[in-house]
Design a protein around this motif. Structure first.
Motif, PDB file in Angstrom:
ATOM      1  N   THR A  50       0.847  -1.194   0.000  1.00 25.41           N
ATOM      2  CA  THR A  50       0.000   0.000   0.000  1.00 25.41           C
ATOM      3  C   THR A  50       0.884   1.247   0.000  1.00 25.41           C
ATOM      4  OG1 THR A  50      -0.129   0.012   2.428  1.00 25.41           O
ATOM      5  CG2 THR A  50      -1.867  -1.157   1.222  1.00 25.41           C
ATOM      6  N   GLN A  62       1.605   7.908  -7.783  1.00 23.25           N
ATOM      7  CA  GLN A  62       0.494   6.987  -7.522  1.00 23.25           C
ATOM      8  C   GLN A  62       0.277   6.038  -8.691  1.00 23.25           C
ATOM      9  OE1 GLN A  62      -2.781   9.680  -6.602  1.00 23.25           O
ATOM     10  NE2 GLN A  62      -1.357  10.980  -5.458  1.00 23.25           N
ATOM     11  N   HIS A  63       0.259   6.570  -9.900  1.00 21.00           N
ATOM     12  CA  HIS A  63       0.001   5.742 -11.079  1.00 21.00           C
ATOM     13  C   HIS A  63       1.184   4.834 -11.403  1.00 21.00           C
ATOM     14  CE1 HIS A  63      -3.660   7.880 -11.384  1.00 21.00           C
ATOM     15  NE2 HIS A  63      -3.086   9.027 -11.694  1.00 21.00           N
ATOM     16  N   LEU A  66       0.936   1.984  -8.858  1.00 20.99           N
ATOM     17  CA  LEU A  66      -0.165   1.072  -9.181  1.00 20.99           C
ATOM     18  C   LEU A  66       0.203   0.171 -10.353  1.00 20.99           C
ATOM     19  CD1 LEU A  66      -3.242   3.441  -8.727  1.00 20.99           C
ATOM     20  CD2 LEU A  66      -2.738   1.409  -7.355  1.00 20.99           C
ATOM     21  N   GLN A  71      -1.197  -2.220  -4.292  1.00 27.50           N
ATOM     22  CA  GLN A  71      -2.595  -2.638  -4.188  1.00 27.50           C
ATOM     23  C   GLN A  71      -3.554  -1.458  -4.117  1.00 27.50           C
ATOM     24  OE1 GLN A  71      -3.451  -4.969  -0.685  1.00 27.50           O
ATOM     25  NE2 GLN A  71      -5.128  -6.041  -1.703  1.00 27.50           N
ATOM     26  N   ASN A  72      -3.257  -0.486  -3.245  1.00 21.92           N
ATOM     27  CA  ASN A  72      -4.106   0.698  -3.147  1.00 21.92           C
ATOM     28  C   ASN A  72      -3.297   1.885  -2.653  1.00 21.92           C
ATOM     29  OD1 ASN A  72      -4.459   0.864  -0.096  1.00 21.92           O
ATOM     30  ND2 ASN A  72      -5.235  -1.200  -0.505  1.00 21.92           N
ATOM     31  N   THR A  74      -3.383   5.930  -0.824  1.00 21.23           N
ATOM     32  CA  THR A  74      -3.999   7.057  -0.132  1.00 21.23           C
ATOM     33  C   THR A  74      -3.244   8.310  -0.519  1.00 21.23           C
ATOM     34  OG1 THR A  74      -4.659   5.687   1.757  1.00 21.23           O
ATOM     35  CG2 THR A  74      -4.564   8.068   2.111  1.00 21.23           C
ATOM     36  N   VAL A  95      -8.478   3.472 -12.578  1.00 24.03           N
ATOM     37  CA  VAL A  95      -7.956   2.962 -11.304  1.00 24.03           C
ATOM     38  C   VAL A  95      -8.550   3.697 -10.100  1.00 24.03           C
ATOM     39  CG1 VAL A  95      -5.801   2.131 -12.314  1.00 24.03           C
ATOM     40  CG2 VAL A  95      -5.933   4.491 -11.448  1.00 24.03           C
ATOM     41  N   SER A  97     -10.977   3.218  -8.205  1.00 22.49           N
ATOM     42  CA  SER A  97     -11.399   2.393  -7.073  1.00 22.49           C
ATOM     43  C   SER A  97     -10.243   2.020  -6.156  1.00 22.49           C
ATOM     44  CB  SER A  97     -12.085   1.117  -7.570  1.00 22.49           C
ATOM     45  OG  SER A  97     -11.174   0.319  -8.314  1.00 22.49           O
ATOM     46  N   GLN A  98      -9.012   2.184  -6.614  1.00 25.77           N
ATOM     47  CA  GLN A  98      -7.834   1.824  -5.825  1.00 25.77           C
ATOM     48  C   GLN A  98      -7.241   3.021  -5.078  1.00 25.77           C
ATOM     49  OE1 GLN A  98      -6.152  -0.380  -9.483  1.00 25.77           O
ATOM     50  NE2 GLN A  98      -5.107  -1.350  -7.761  1.00 25.77           N
ATOM     51  N   LEU A  99      -7.870   4.166  -5.209  1.00 25.71           N
ATOM     52  CA  LEU A  99      -7.351   5.374  -4.569  1.00 25.71           C
ATOM     53  C   LEU A  99      -8.358   5.990  -3.630  1.00 25.71           C
ATOM     54  CD1 LEU A  99      -6.140   5.792  -7.900  1.00 25.71           C
ATOM     55  CD2 LEU A  99      -4.755   7.239  -6.449  1.00 25.71           C
ATOM     56  N   SER A 100      -7.854   6.571  -2.542  1.00 28.07           N
ATOM     57  CA  SER A 100      -8.675   7.389  -1.647  1.00 28.07           C
ATOM     58  C   SER A 100      -7.954   8.719  -1.440  1.00 28.07           C
ATOM     59  CB  SER A 100      -8.913   6.698  -0.308  1.00 28.07           C
ATOM     60  OG  SER A 100      -7.685   6.446   0.362  1.00 28.07           O
TER      61      SER A 100
END
Length: 212
Positions: A50, A62-63, A66, A71-72, A74, A95, A97-100
């Motif tokens: 993570t 981030q990209h 990924l 996996q994910n 923040t 993608v 859904s894999q980020l917050s």
């Protein structure tokens, strides 16, 4: 966000500024030092891990992470324009859904940010006045790896940052850049149990990865 520097970040990294950066990123990919950081982290093996990306801009790290098997992610970002652009790019890449996302000053938000295997700050600590809190709180949240890009501790960088601050002052911008001593940064990371794994530099920047 009630700190002057965060207000300066909002003003400096405006929608117009960020739109140009996002277009450049889509055309040419990440900047050189960002590529150096992501490659150094990927060399440590990151499949299934993570990521907590602080001040991630348009989402370049981030990209890249990924795509390499993280996996994910923040993301914590002080600029509204950058946060909007990062979300737009995540949707475009499929993608989201894999980020917050969290908008605000990481130091203020840290208590609510869960630890991650990897923590990255790409050209972030030079944009923040309280390096001790920023580095200390972010280091506490790194379970395995911690990656930094920040200015080299040299006389010419101190002059350059001073000139930049004169420019911001003349424009009446609250934004400032900061030269933090390398030893001070490393001492904080050492106290948090992080040891240097790789080190690279350019004329301006140092790119460092630490591990537990």
């Amino acid at each position: 966000m009630n700190c002057c520097q965060c207000q300066g970040i909002e003003e400096l990294f405006s929608h117009q500024y960020v739109t140009k950066e996002l277009s450049r990123y889509r055309a040419k990919g990440p900047d050189k030092t960002t590529r150096m950081l992501t490659e150094a982290i990927k060399n440590e093996g990151i499949e299934g891990l993570t990521l907590l990306d602080i001040g991630g801009g348009v989402g370049a790290i981030q990209h890249a992470m990924l795509e390499a098997g993280v996996q994910n992610v923040t993301s914590v970002e002080a600029s509204t324009a950058y946060l909007t652009a990062a979300k737009e790019e995540a949707l475009r890449r499929g993608v989201a859904s894999q980020l917050s996302y969290h908008h605000g000053n990481f130091v203020d938000l840290a208590v609510d940010i869960v630890p991650a295997d990897i923590v990255t700050l790409d050209r972030v600590i030079c944009c923040y006045h309280d390096m001790e809190k920023l580095v200390g709180l972010s280091a506490e949240r790194a379970r395995k790896l911690y990656g930094l890009v920040y200015p080299r501790d040299t006389w010419w960088m101190k002059i350059e940052l001073a000139l930049e601050n004169l420019y911001f002052q003349l424009r009446r911008s609250p934004f400032r850049t900061y030269s933090h001593a390398t030893k001070s940064v490393e001492d904080i990371l050492d106290r948090n149990g992080l040891k240097r794994r790789s080190y690279h530099q350019t004329l301006v920047w140092q790119v460092v990865v630490y591990s537990r």
